[in-house]
Design an enzyme around this catalytic site. Structure first.
Site, PDB file in Angstrom:
ATOM      1  N   CYS A 150      -5.513  13.072  -8.578  1.00 21.25           N
ATOM      2  CA  CYS A 150      -5.237  14.231  -8.760  1.00 21.25           C
ATOM      3  C   CYS A 150      -5.630  14.850  -9.838  1.00 21.25           C
ATOM      4  O   CYS A 150      -5.787  15.659 -10.191  1.00 21.25           O
ATOM      5  CB  CYS A 150      -3.509  14.665  -8.222  1.00 21.25           C
ATOM      6  SG  CYS A 150      -2.563  13.449  -8.634  1.00 21.25           S
TER       7      CYS A 150
HETATM    8  N1  LIG Z   1       1.170  12.484  -3.265  1.00 19.69           N
HETATM    9  C1  LIG Z   1      -0.369  13.563  -4.504  1.00 19.69           C
HETATM   10  O1  LIG Z   1       0.111  14.159  -5.591  1.00 19.69           O
HETATM   11  C2  LIG Z   1      -1.404  12.644  -4.237  1.00 19.69           C
HETATM   12  C3  LIG Z   1      -3.055  13.114  -4.548  1.00 19.69           C
HETATM   13  C4  LIG Z   1      -4.010  11.933  -4.420  1.00 19.69           C
HETATM   14  C5  LIG Z   1      -3.715  11.112  -3.874  1.00 19.69           C
HETATM   15  N2  LIG Z   1      -3.305  10.913  -3.841  1.00 19.69           N
HETATM   16  C6  LIG Z   1      -3.181   9.390  -2.472  1.00 19.69           C
HETATM   17  O2  LIG Z   1      -3.160   9.800  -1.054  1.00 19.69           O
HETATM   18  C7  LIG Z   1      -2.324   8.589  -0.395  1.00 19.69           C
HETATM   19  C8  LIG Z   1      -0.863   9.111   0.174  1.00 19.69           C
HETATM   20  O3  LIG Z   1      -0.169   9.202  -0.943  1.00 19.69           O
HETATM   21  P1  LIG Z   1       1.129  10.123  -0.361  1.00 19.69           P
HETATM   22  O4  LIG Z   1       1.489  11.180  -1.859  1.00 19.69           O
HETATM   23  O5  LIG Z   1       0.973  10.873   0.491  1.00 19.69           O
HETATM   24  O6  LIG Z   1       2.058   8.862  -0.938  1.00 19.69           O
HETATM   25  P2  LIG Z   1       3.200   8.755   0.438  1.00 19.69           P
HETATM   26  O7  LIG Z   1       4.353  10.214   0.628  1.00 19.69           O
HETATM   27  O8  LIG Z   1       3.643   7.645  -0.641  1.00 19.69           O
HETATM   28  O9  LIG Z   1       2.849   8.396   2.144  1.00 19.69           O
HETATM   29  C9  LIG Z   1       2.670   7.111   2.110  1.00 19.69           C
HETATM   30  C10 LIG Z   1       1.882   7.244   3.692  1.00 19.69           C
HETATM   31  O10 LIG Z   1       1.439   5.658   3.836  1.00 19.69           O
HETATM   32  C11 LIG Z   1       2.399   5.453   4.954  1.00 19.69           C
HETATM   33  N3  LIG Z   1       2.010   3.833   4.332  1.00 19.69           N
HETATM   34  C12 LIG Z   1       3.611   2.993   3.012  1.00 19.69           C
HETATM   35  N4  LIG Z   1       2.294   2.068   3.497  1.00 19.69           N
HETATM   36  C13 LIG Z   1       2.350   1.823   4.213  1.00 19.69           C
HETATM   37  C14 LIG Z   1       1.926   0.114   4.579  1.00 19.69           C
HETATM   38  N5  LIG Z   1       1.308  -0.782   3.310  1.00 19.69           N
HETATM   39  N6  LIG Z   1       0.320   0.579   5.756  1.00 19.69           N
HETATM   40  C15 LIG Z   1       0.530   1.229   6.254  1.00 19.69           C
HETATM   41  N7  LIG Z   1       0.917   2.414   5.843  1.00 19.69           N
HETATM   42  C16 LIG Z   1       1.294   3.249   4.615  1.00 19.69           C
HETATM   43  C17 LIG Z   1       3.051   5.905   5.574  1.00 19.69           C
HETATM   44  O11 LIG Z   1       3.543   6.049   6.473  1.00 19.69           O
HETATM   45  P3  LIG Z   1       3.362   5.987   7.646  1.00 19.69           P
HETATM   46  O12 LIG Z   1       5.361   5.318   7.698  1.00 19.69           O
HETATM   47  O13 LIG Z   1       3.781   7.804   8.516  1.00 19.69           O
HETATM   48  O14 LIG Z   1       3.085   5.354   8.613  1.00 19.69           O
HETATM   49  C18 LIG Z   1       3.895   6.507   4.363  1.00 19.69           C
HETATM   50  O15 LIG Z   1       4.239   8.056   4.759  1.00 19.69           O
HETATM   51  C19 LIG Z   1      -2.107   7.611  -1.574  1.00 19.69           C
HETATM   52  O16 LIG Z   1      -3.138   6.959  -1.368  1.00 19.69           O
HETATM   53  C20 LIG Z   1      -1.981   8.449  -2.558  1.00 19.69           C
HETATM   54  O17 LIG Z   1      -2.720   8.085  -4.093  1.00 19.69           O
HETATM   55  C21 LIG Z   1      -1.610  10.759  -3.825  1.00 19.69           C
END
Ligand SMILES: NC(=O)c1ccc[n+]([C@@H]2O[C@H](COP(=O)([O-])OP(=O)(O)OC[C@H]3O[C@@H](n4cnc5c(N)ncnc54)[C@H](OP(=O)(O)O)[C@@H]3O)[C@@H](O)[C@H]2O)c1
Length: 346
Positions: A150
């Protein structure tokens, strides 16, 4: 094109489902996997989707998925994506990864910035960096797309015309970025807890933020010479949005009008990048909930620097909107399908 989201209960996934359920056609979300909520209706975890999504979360099972989908979108943290990507690619599926695992070309860079060994370095050379404004044609046929970070999306698009045209000293770029808290994902900790963030503002990870090598890699490619940046992120007491202020030393005296002309020319064919007129300033609310990036700039002739500001919604153009843009390209659809709408303001 049939899609599954893996790790689907988080913030980026919630936003991706919101966008896909309104997509006009050609992309169907058929499965959402979650290890936290297997068997639970999506709308129980994401009440904003009530009336729009009748899927339930399922536990990840490749055998149950492989014949039902064409593309898997990994919405999991970095390191975890490396467990999924090779397995899914090996099953003949295409993959878009939200995480940073396939964004850097060099495994050494990954290991030094992420302090973790890359377990599938052989896949790095086949990954396409998912920034359509630079790699549109390669994304269309890619099997593995590394969706940009982002902060990097705001910084790279904001600085790209400066370095592509050689207007600035490549070691003079300072990127000062402010982000809403949803950039840290759904799990609260001491740093993101409401009580510590409300009415509060702080810098963090100065000089060591992991988005630095990604910004440098892409600006170096755009410049054709090595670009080094000082990147300082800040956490803002707001839910969504990023504003990056980019300072750079001009190689020769230039006016605001001359630079704006170069920006208008660079982005005139880009559906999601809008350059503001002289005297206007980019603001985060103007792009809230949209896939748009707004860019404004001024030259400060007294010090010979240009100051660019670039704003986006971290969950849309900074994450899930960019995934839809990339899915549209991969499916051979109109790139703007399902994501062409303005921001929510006020
Ligand atoms: N937030 C942002 O603005 C943003 C922007 C660009 C990129 N990203 C990237 O997008 C990805 C997701 O971000 P997010 O903000 O959606 O994060 P999040 O809200 O923390 O969600 C991540 C999801 O990944 C799964 N997860 C977490 N730990 C895990 C593990 N150890 N093994 C397997 N699954 C696991 C869980 O899903 P379940 O419990 O449903 O399995 C969790 O809900 C990350 O790589 C982040 O760096 C985020």
């Amino acid at each position: 094109m049939r899609i599954a989201i893996v790790g689907a209960s988080g913030y980026t996934s919630s936003e991706l489902i919101r966008l896909l359920v309104s997509h006009p056609g050609g992309i169907d979300l058929v499965a959402v996997t979650s290890e936290t909520y297997p068997g639970v209706q999506v709308t129980r975890a994401m009440p904003n989707l009530r009336g729009y999504c009748d899927l339930s979360f399922e536990s990840f099972d490749l055998d149950a998925l492989r014949d039902r989908i064409d593309v898997a979108v990994l919405a999991v943290p970095h390191k975890v994506a490396q467990d999924f990507a090779p397995v899914l690619l090996g099953a003949g599926l295409r993959v878009i990864d939200f995480s940073a695992d396939y964004r850097l070309h060099s495994a050494d860079d990954y290991e030094s910035w992420y302090k973790s060994q890359h377990t599938t370095p052989d896949l790095l050379s086949q990954a396409v960096y998912g920034l359509p404004e630079r790699y549109r044609d390669a994304i269309r046929s890619a099997d593995l797309v590394a969706n940009p970070g982002c902060y990097p999306t705001s910084a790279i698009l904001g600085a790209m015309p400066l370095v592509e045209n050689g207007f600035v000293e490549p070691d003079s770029i300072i990127i000062d970025s402010k982000s809403g808290i949803s950039g840290a994902g759904k799990k609260a900790d001491e740093k993101t807890h409401f009580a510590n963030r409300e009415s509060n503002l702080t810098a963090y990870n100065i000089g060591v933020h992991r988005h630095t090598p990604e910004i440098e890699q892409e600006l170096t490619a755009a410049a054709g010479e090595t670009v080094r940046v000082s990147f300082t992120p800040h956490l803002m007491p707001m839910t969504r949005g990023i504003l990056s202020t980019i300072y750079a030393t001009l190689r020769r005296p230039m006016s605001t009008g001359e630079l704006l002309d170069a920006y208008f020319t660079r982005f005139k064919a880009e559906p999601f990048v809008q350059v503001l007129d002289a005297g206007e300033y980019a603001q985060t609310k103007a792009v809230l909930g949209s896939n748009n990036v707004h860019i404004s700039l001024e030259v400060d002739p007294r010090v010979g620097r240009v100051v660019v500001t670039s704003v986006l919604d971290n969950l849309v153009k900074g994450a899930s909107g960019a995934v839809v843009q990339n899915l549209n390209l991969m499916a051979g659809l109109d790139e703007t399908a399902g994501i062409r709408f303005p921001g929510l303001m006020p």
